[in-house]
Design a protein around this motif. Structure first.
Motif, mmCIF file in Angstrom:
data_model
loop_
_atom_site.group_PDB
_atom_site.id
_atom_site.type_symbol
_atom_site.label_atom_id
_atom_site.label_comp_id
_atom_site.label_asym_id
_atom_site.label_seq_id
_atom_site.Cartn_x
_atom_site.Cartn_y
_atom_site.Cartn_z
ATOM 1 N N ALA A 195 7.429 22.875 -49.546
ATOM 2 C CA ALA A 195 7.320 23.893 -48.574
ATOM 3 C C ALA A 195 5.858 24.226 -48.036
ATOM 4 O O ALA A 195 5.609 24.728 -46.942
ATOM 5 N N LEU A 196 4.926 24.277 -49.085
ATOM 6 C CA LEU A 196 3.514 24.490 -48.648
ATOM 7 C C LEU A 196 3.062 23.287 -47.721
ATOM 8 O O LEU A 196 2.337 23.520 -46.630
ATOM 9 N N GLY A 197 3.606 22.146 -48.295
ATOM 10 C CA GLY A 197 3.067 20.788 -47.420
ATOM 11 C C GLY A 197 3.699 20.891 -45.890
ATOM 12 O O GLY A 197 3.113 20.760 -44.827
ATOM 13 N N LEU A 198 5.196 21.474 -45.598
ATOM 14 C CA LEU A 198 5.681 21.652 -44.572
ATOM 15 C C LEU A 198 5.003 22.714 -43.897
ATOM 16 O O LEU A 198 4.679 22.675 -42.306
ATOM 17 N N PHE A 199 4.751 23.952 -44.229
ATOM 18 C CA PHE A 199 4.046 25.038 -43.707
ATOM 19 C C PHE A 199 2.609 24.649 -43.232
ATOM 20 O O PHE A 199 2.160 25.167 -42.064
ATOM 21 N N GLY A 200 2.046 23.824 -44.024
ATOM 22 C CA GLY A 200 0.575 23.387 -43.515
ATOM 23 C C GLY A 200 0.711 22.510 -42.519
ATOM 24 O O GLY A 200 -0.196 22.664 -41.501
ATOM 25 N N GLU A 201 1.712 21.618 -42.285
ATOM 26 C CA GLU A 201 1.924 21.060 -41.330
ATOM 27 C C GLU A 201 1.983 21.909 -39.887
ATOM 28 O O GLU A 201 1.413 21.627 -38.824
ATOM 29 N N TYR A 202 2.940 22.760 -39.917
ATOM 30 C CA TYR A 202 3.284 23.954 -39.075
ATOM 31 C C TYR A 202 1.863 24.488 -38.493
ATOM 32 O O TYR A 202 1.753 24.613 -37.239
ATOM 33 N N LEU A 203 1.183 24.922 -39.736
ATOM 34 C CA LEU A 203 0.030 25.931 -39.269
ATOM 35 C C LEU A 203 -1.170 24.677 -38.529
ATOM 36 O O LEU A 203 -1.725 25.139 -37.571
ATOM 37 N N ALA A 204 -1.026 23.427 -38.921
ATOM 38 C CA ALA A 204 -1.841 22.525 -37.889
ATOM 39 C C ALA A 204 -1.498 22.385 -36.609
ATOM 40 O O ALA A 204 -2.371 22.136 -35.610
ATOM 41 N N GLN A 205 -0.236 22.368 -36.570
ATOM 42 C CA GLN A 205 0.305 22.174 -34.980
ATOM 43 C C GLN A 205 0.156 23.518 -34.265
ATOM 44 O O GLN A 205 -0.223 23.717 -33.011
ATOM 45 N N PHE A 206 0.603 24.642 -34.801
ATOM 46 C CA PHE A 206 0.608 25.970 -34.375
ATOM 47 C C PHE A 206 -1.051 26.061 -33.751
ATOM 48 O O PHE A 206 -1.042 26.927 -32.658
ATOM 49 N N THR A 207 -1.662 26.009 -34.549
ATOM 50 C CA THR A 207 -3.383 26.243 -34.364
ATOM 51 C C THR A 207 -3.936 25.335 -33.541
ATOM 52 O O THR A 207 -5.222 25.455 -33.235
ATOM 53 N N GLY A 208 -3.279 24.085 -33.148
ATOM 54 C CA GLY A 208 -3.955 23.170 -32.252
ATOM 55 C C GLY A 208 -4.719 22.285 -33.110
ATOM 56 O O GLY A 208 -5.827 21.685 -32.280
#
Length: 405
Positions: free
Chosen positions: A382-395
């Motif tokens: 879950a942390l890895g997936l959320f880290g990926e989301y944040l990387a894309q969300f923040t550009g």
């Protein structure tokens, strides 16, 4: 004589207290009835009821082979009498409510977490491909609904399972005191309670987009039929995996991603679902080792019984399958390095550690890894997936690409 037998003797039997004697002072004799009688030779012993007993003999149940001797205290049958909870959440509930709380395992939430994690995984993955990209608040709100649904439906699943197993549970040490098995809840009351839980689950489901209703409905067939699987196949854990992993599909329609028109999302959902099925079979195989002896006696089938002699090899294969399919889901949605390092890497690390260290012959150790492995592996993914989301969300990836140009 084996020291295990000496330790197994009930030294404090009723009001008589026998003193332990060195092993060389015990010897076996057989009387004319061929009953095994244990005699004490050597110094005399005292009891509370008589000042001197000599010679003394101790009547012990007839044993045909040394393998029948109990070798640890943990193998002794648990007490047959039910003891009301004295600690924890159950001890604070009204007496009439406690059996129903026990029925839905409210004091053992690990199963709820295992049911929730696939929903969380799919929600985060879906957030990265939704149009527009879902906000963090949307992820939190959707995850909260999923957790509520997992809590309710896991309880309904436990009730259905105990209804099917009401004639089997009394023969298994771990389940013999469950509410239906011990008669605290009648089957009729349990059926009514199940209906109430399903209606509550429906109320939660209706809070999602309409498409979720159609995606979720087929899973009810799996919830109802899973308990039957253990009677006809050695792989009921696979059916449990199909049931518990259904949430790996649900996150996509929950965030408005149409699986039928979005091919990459469909592939990602399929891979994520299959990955969670492998994970479920893995952790439930460890869980099944807790009941392996009782299951064999009661005629209950499980993957642990089928592969008792090569369990860790099977666990390793399942872990490799889970990680590979998780990676395939990331490829399908064009995930970046955070996905593969964080989600896949943490899964490999935690699963490898668990498979290496779990002691399958120890019930308490199997339970420890089942309980904590939920957080280690599920939390890491879950942390890895959320880290990926944040990387894309923040550009983050776009900024990195601009710097390299």
């Amino acid at each position: 004589m084996d020291s295990e037998l000496i330790n197994a003797i009930p030294w404090n039997s009723s009001s008589t207290v026998y003193q332990r004697r060195p092993l060389h002072q015990w010897r076996w004799r057989q009387n004319y009835k061929q009953e095994n009688i244990l005699y004490l030779s050597g110094p005399q012993i005292r009891t509370k009821q008589s000042p001197i007993l000599s010679p003394t003999r101790f009547q012990y149940p007839r044993l045909t082979t040394s393998s029948a001797l109990p070798n640890t205290a943990s193998n002794h049958p648990p007490p047959s009498a039910y003891i009301p909870p004295q600690t924890g959440i159950l001890s604070h509930l009204p007496k009439q409510v406690v059996p129903y709380a026990e029925l839905i395992r409210i004091d053992k939430p690990t199963g709820t977490y295992y049911l929730f994690y696939p929903c969380l995984f799919s929600t985060i993955v879906a957030a990265t491909i939704s149009t527009p990209m879902a906000s963090p608040l949307s992820i939190v709100g959707t995850a909260a609904l999923f957790f509520t649904g997992a809590l309710v439906m896991r309880g309904a699943g436990c009730t259905i399972n105990d209804l099917w197993d009401r004639n089997l549970d009394p023969h298994v040490a771990r389940t013999r005191l469950r509410p239906i098995a011990r008669g605290a809840i009648t089957p009729e009351a349990a059926i009514i309670f199940t209906g109430a839980q399903l209606l509550t689950g429906l109320a939660v489901l209706l809070q999602f987009p309409t498409a979720c209703f159609w995606y979720a409905t087929p899973s009810l067939a799996l919830v109802v039929t899973y308990p039957l699987a253990k009677r006809i196949t050695y792989y009921p854990q696979f059916v449990l995996g199909l049931t518990f992993s259904w949430g790996a599909i649900m996150g996509f329609p929950a965030l408005g991603v149409d699986l039928l028109s979005n091919h990459s999302a469909l592939v990602a959902a399929a891979c994520l679902y299959a990955s969670n099925v492998a994970w479920t079979v893995l952790y439930d195989m460890i869980y099944a080792h807790m009941d392996i002896k009782d299951d064999a006696k009661a005629g209950i089938m499980s993957i642990a019984l089928k592969h008792e002699n090569n369990t860790k090899a099977v666990l390793t294969m399942l872990a490799a399958t889970q990680i590979a399919l998780l990676g395939a889901a990331g490829v399908a949605v064009n995930a970046g390095p955070v996905f593969f390092i964080g989600a896949c890497g943490s899964a490999a690390l935690t699963l490898g550690t668990m498979i290496w260290r779990v002691r399958l012959k120890e019930v308490s150790n199997c339970w420890w890894w089942f309980k904590h492995g939920c957080w280690f592996t599920g939390g890491g993914i879950a942390l890895g997936l959320f880290g990926e989301y944040l990387a894309q969300f923040t550009g983050l990836y776009e900024s990195g690409a601009e710097l390299t140009e």
